[in-house]
Design a protein around this motif. Sequence first.
Motif, PDB file in Angstrom:
ATOM      1  N   ILE A 123      45.591  -7.451  16.430  1.00 28.76           N
ATOM      2  CA  ILE A 123      45.549  -8.845  16.025  1.00 28.76           C
ATOM      3  C   ILE A 123      44.100  -9.297  15.996  1.00 28.76           C
ATOM      4  CG2 ILE A 123      46.257 -11.186  16.584  1.00 28.76           C
ATOM      5  CD1 ILE A 123      48.640 -10.027  18.058  1.00 28.76           C
ATOM      6  N   LEU A 124      43.659  -9.750  14.821  1.00 27.58           N
ATOM      7  CA  LEU A 124      42.315 -10.291  14.656  1.00 27.58           C
ATOM      8  C   LEU A 124      42.437 -11.806  14.647  1.00 27.58           C
ATOM      9  CD1 LEU A 124      41.209  -7.926  11.767  1.00 27.58           C
ATOM     10  CD2 LEU A 124      40.810  -7.634  14.207  1.00 27.58           C
ATOM     11  N   ILE A 125      41.754 -12.461  15.572  1.00 23.77           N
ATOM     12  CA  ILE A 125      41.861 -13.907  15.736  1.00 23.77           C
ATOM     13  C   ILE A 125      40.533 -14.534  15.337  1.00 23.77           C
ATOM     14  CG2 ILE A 125      42.439 -15.776  17.324  1.00 23.77           C
ATOM     15  CD1 ILE A 125      43.607 -13.449  19.166  1.00 23.77           C
ATOM     16  N   CYS A 126      40.570 -15.362  14.296  1.00 27.27           N
ATOM     17  CA  CYS A 126      39.343 -15.987  13.819  1.00 27.27           C
ATOM     18  C   CYS A 126      38.820 -16.986  14.855  1.00 27.27           C
ATOM     19  CB  CYS A 126      39.583 -16.710  12.491  1.00 27.27           C
ATOM     20  SG  CYS A 126      38.060 -17.422  11.821  1.00 27.27           S
ATOM     21  N   ASN A 127      37.567 -16.835  15.188  1.00 24.14           N
ATOM     22  CA  ASN A 127      36.866 -17.769  16.055  1.00 24.14           C
ATOM     23  C   ASN A 127      35.600 -18.246  15.364  1.00 24.14           C
ATOM     24  OD1 ASN A 127      37.495 -17.779  19.487  1.00 24.14           O
ATOM     25  ND2 ASN A 127      38.848 -16.762  18.047  1.00 24.14           N
ATOM     26  N   ASP A 130      49.099  -2.341  26.303  1.00 28.63           N
ATOM     27  CA  ASP A 130      48.875  -1.014  25.725  1.00 28.63           C
ATOM     28  C   ASP A 130      49.289  -0.941  24.262  1.00 28.63           C
ATOM     29  OD1 ASP A 130      47.840  -0.042  28.057  1.00 28.63           O
ATOM     30  OD2 ASP A 130      49.669   1.001  28.677  1.00 28.63           O
ATOM     31  N   LEU A 131      50.184  -1.831  23.825  1.00 30.99           N
ATOM     32  CA  LEU A 131      50.716  -1.782  22.458  1.00 30.99           C
ATOM     33  C   LEU A 131      50.036  -2.742  21.494  1.00 30.99           C
ATOM     34  CD1 LEU A 131      54.534  -1.596  23.251  1.00 30.99           C
ATOM     35  CD2 LEU A 131      52.995   0.287  22.670  1.00 30.99           C
ATOM     36  N   ILE A 132      49.521  -3.855  22.021  1.00 33.06           N
ATOM     37  CA  ILE A 132      48.915  -4.876  21.169  1.00 33.06           C
ATOM     38  C   ILE A 132      47.477  -5.112  21.617  1.00 33.06           C
ATOM     39  CG2 ILE A 132      49.054  -7.235  20.322  1.00 33.06           C
ATOM     40  CD1 ILE A 132      52.049  -7.197  21.048  1.00 33.06           C
ATOM     41  N   HIS A 133      46.552  -4.914  20.695  1.00 30.38           N
ATOM     42  CA  HIS A 133      45.135  -5.132  20.977  1.00 30.38           C
ATOM     43  C   HIS A 133      44.665  -6.342  20.185  1.00 30.38           C
ATOM     44  CE1 HIS A 133      41.056  -4.152  22.139  1.00 30.38           C
ATOM     45  NE2 HIS A 133      40.688  -4.270  20.876  1.00 30.38           N
ATOM     46  N   THR A 134      43.842  -7.181  20.789  1.00 34.66           N
ATOM     47  CA  THR A 134      43.305  -8.346  20.101  1.00 34.66           C
ATOM     48  C   THR A 134      41.793  -8.217  19.951  1.00 34.66           C
ATOM     49  OG1 THR A 134      42.981  -9.620  22.128  1.00 34.66           O
ATOM     50  CG2 THR A 134      45.110  -9.874  21.008  1.00 34.66           C
ATOM     51  N   THR A 135      41.296  -8.800  18.873  1.00 35.68           N
ATOM     52  CA  THR A 135      39.857  -8.875  18.638  1.00 35.68           C
ATOM     53  C   THR A 135      39.534 -10.273  18.140  1.00 35.68           C
ATOM     54  OG1 THR A 135      39.742  -6.536  18.023  1.00 35.68           O
ATOM     55  CG2 THR A 135      37.907  -7.935  17.325  1.00 35.68           C
ATOM     56  N   ARG A 136      38.585 -10.884  18.779  1.00 30.64           N
ATOM     57  CA  ARG A 136      38.094 -12.195  18.357  1.00 30.64           C
ATOM     58  C   ARG A 136      37.041 -11.949  17.276  1.00 30.64           C
ATOM     59  NH1 ARG A 136      36.583 -16.147  23.039  1.00 30.64           N
ATOM     60  NH2 ARG A 136      38.014 -14.654  23.877  1.00 30.64           N
ATOM     61  N   THR A 137      37.226 -12.568  16.109  1.00 32.61           N
ATOM     62  CA  THR A 137      36.293 -12.363  15.001  1.00 32.61           C
ATOM     63  C   THR A 137      35.497 -13.636  14.734  1.00 32.61           C
ATOM     64  OG1 THR A 137      37.737 -13.132  13.214  1.00 32.61           O
ATOM     65  CG2 THR A 137      37.976 -10.827  13.910  1.00 32.61           C
ATOM     66  N   ILE A 142      45.108 -12.386  11.759  1.00 29.50           N
ATOM     67  CA  ILE A 142      45.447 -11.280  10.881  1.00 29.50           C
ATOM     68  C   ILE A 142      46.088 -10.187  11.715  1.00 29.50           C
ATOM     69  CG2 ILE A 142      44.586  -9.645   9.157  1.00 29.50           C
ATOM     70  CD1 ILE A 142      42.002 -11.487   9.118  1.00 29.50           C
ATOM     71  N   HIS A 143      47.235  -9.685  11.260  1.00 26.08           N
ATOM     72  CA  HIS A 143      47.950  -8.629  11.978  1.00 26.08           C
ATOM     73  C   HIS A 143      47.867  -7.322  11.199  1.00 26.08           C
ATOM     74  CE1 HIS A 143      51.928  -6.432  12.534  1.00 26.08           C
ATOM     75  NE2 HIS A 143      51.200  -6.152  13.594  1.00 26.08           N
ATOM     76  N   TYR A 144      47.379  -6.286  11.872  1.00 25.69           N
ATOM     77  CA  TYR A 144      47.363  -4.947  11.304  1.00 25.69           C
ATOM     78  C   TYR A 144      48.196  -4.056  12.192  1.00 25.69           C
ATOM     79  CZ  TYR A 144      43.884  -6.172   7.909  1.00 25.69           C
ATOM     80  OH  TYR A 144      43.242  -6.742   6.846  1.00 25.69           O
ATOM     81  N   PRO A 145      48.902  -3.070  11.644  1.00 22.20           N
ATOM     82  CA  PRO A 145      48.638  -2.444  10.356  1.00 22.20           C
ATOM     83  C   PRO A 145      49.351  -3.085   9.165  1.00 22.20           C
ATOM     84  CG  PRO A 145      50.264  -1.156  11.511  1.00 22.20           C
ATOM     85  CD  PRO A 145      49.863  -2.289  12.422  1.00 22.20           C
ATOM     86  N   LYS A 146      50.182  -4.071   9.373  1.00 19.72           N
ATOM     87  CA  LYS A 146      50.913  -4.658   8.250  1.00 19.72           C
ATOM     88  C   LYS A 146      50.024  -5.377   7.245  1.00 19.72           C
ATOM     89  CE  LYS A 146      55.669  -5.550   9.199  1.00 19.72           C
ATOM     90  NZ  LYS A 146      56.663  -6.583   9.408  1.00 19.72           N
ATOM     91  N   GLU A 168      57.180 -18.603   8.947  1.00 17.62           N
ATOM     92  CA  GLU A 168      56.776 -20.014   8.819  1.00 17.62           C
ATOM     93  C   GLU A 168      55.266 -20.181   8.718  1.00 17.62           C
ATOM     94  OE1 GLU A 168      58.719 -18.908  11.372  1.00 17.62           O
ATOM     95  OE2 GLU A 168      60.646 -19.565  10.612  1.00 17.62           O
ATOM     96  N   LYS A 169      54.516 -19.198   9.167  1.00 17.71           N
ATOM     97  CA  LYS A 169      53.057 -19.327   9.224  1.00 17.71           C
ATOM     98  C   LYS A 169      52.325 -18.302   8.361  1.00 17.71           C
ATOM     99  CE  LYS A 169      52.910 -22.630  12.360  1.00 17.71           C
ATOM    100  NZ  LYS A 169      51.978 -23.728  12.479  1.00 17.71           N
ATOM    101  N   ILE A 170      53.028 -17.541   7.538  1.00 17.99           N
ATOM    102  CA  ILE A 170      52.356 -16.522   6.725  1.00 17.99           C
ATOM    103  C   ILE A 170      51.538 -17.165   5.617  1.00 17.99           C
ATOM    104  CG2 ILE A 170      52.714 -14.677   5.032  1.00 17.99           C
ATOM    105  CD1 ILE A 170      54.896 -13.599   6.752  1.00 17.99           C
ATOM    106  N   SER A 171      50.309 -16.707   5.501  1.00 19.34           N
ATOM    107  CA  SER A 171      49.429 -17.131   4.423  1.00 19.34           C
ATOM    108  C   SER A 171      49.408 -16.064   3.331  1.00 19.34           C
ATOM    109  CB  SER A 171      48.019 -17.356   4.972  1.00 19.34           C
ATOM    110  OG  SER A 171      47.103 -17.551   3.951  1.00 19.34           O
ATOM    111  N   HIS A 172      49.229 -14.810   3.715  1.00 15.51           N
ATOM    112  CA  HIS A 172      49.156 -13.675   2.791  1.00 15.51           C
ATOM    113  C   HIS A 172      49.840 -12.498   3.474  1.00 15.51           C
ATOM    114  CE1 HIS A 172      45.620 -16.124   1.903  1.00 15.51           C
ATOM    115  NE2 HIS A 172      45.644 -15.637   0.689  1.00 15.51           N
TER     116      HIS A 172
END
Length: 130
Positions: A13-17, A44-51, A64-68, A95-99
């Motif tokens: 999960i990439l989180i815009c900051n 262990d299953l979900i990693h987050t990165t602040r961008t 943004i969620h990857y790998p989807k 309800e919150k999908i942009s792309h």
Amino acid sequence: MATWDLSNTKHHILICNGSSCNRVGAEELTQAIRKEISERELDDLIHTTRTRCNGRCQDKCVVIHYPKGTWYRDLKPEDAPLLIHSLCTDEDYTEKISHSYDGQRFERSSVVITGVPKEKEKVNKASKKF
């Protein structure tokens, strides 16, 4: 700097900051998502990165969620449980999908504002005089 063991990671999960998202609660969203992951013991299953800025400032806060390849818009801290639940159940938090990426092409939802085109005026650097 820490080196994470990402060998079991299934979701990133990439989180815009960026500055626009930060003005409307990106830090609080980041902490809420990370708290939800920890409380469910999914570290262990979900990693987050602040961008920094992801170029969708009108959609703030952007995740943004990857790998989807799914982009979420207008997320608030109270959306964190539903977002993480959607990852666990392999469903989209629609309800919150942009792309989203459907395996063939990138699709925009009907509520998305078209952004600035990536093509910029090309400058021939070789002919540019300094």
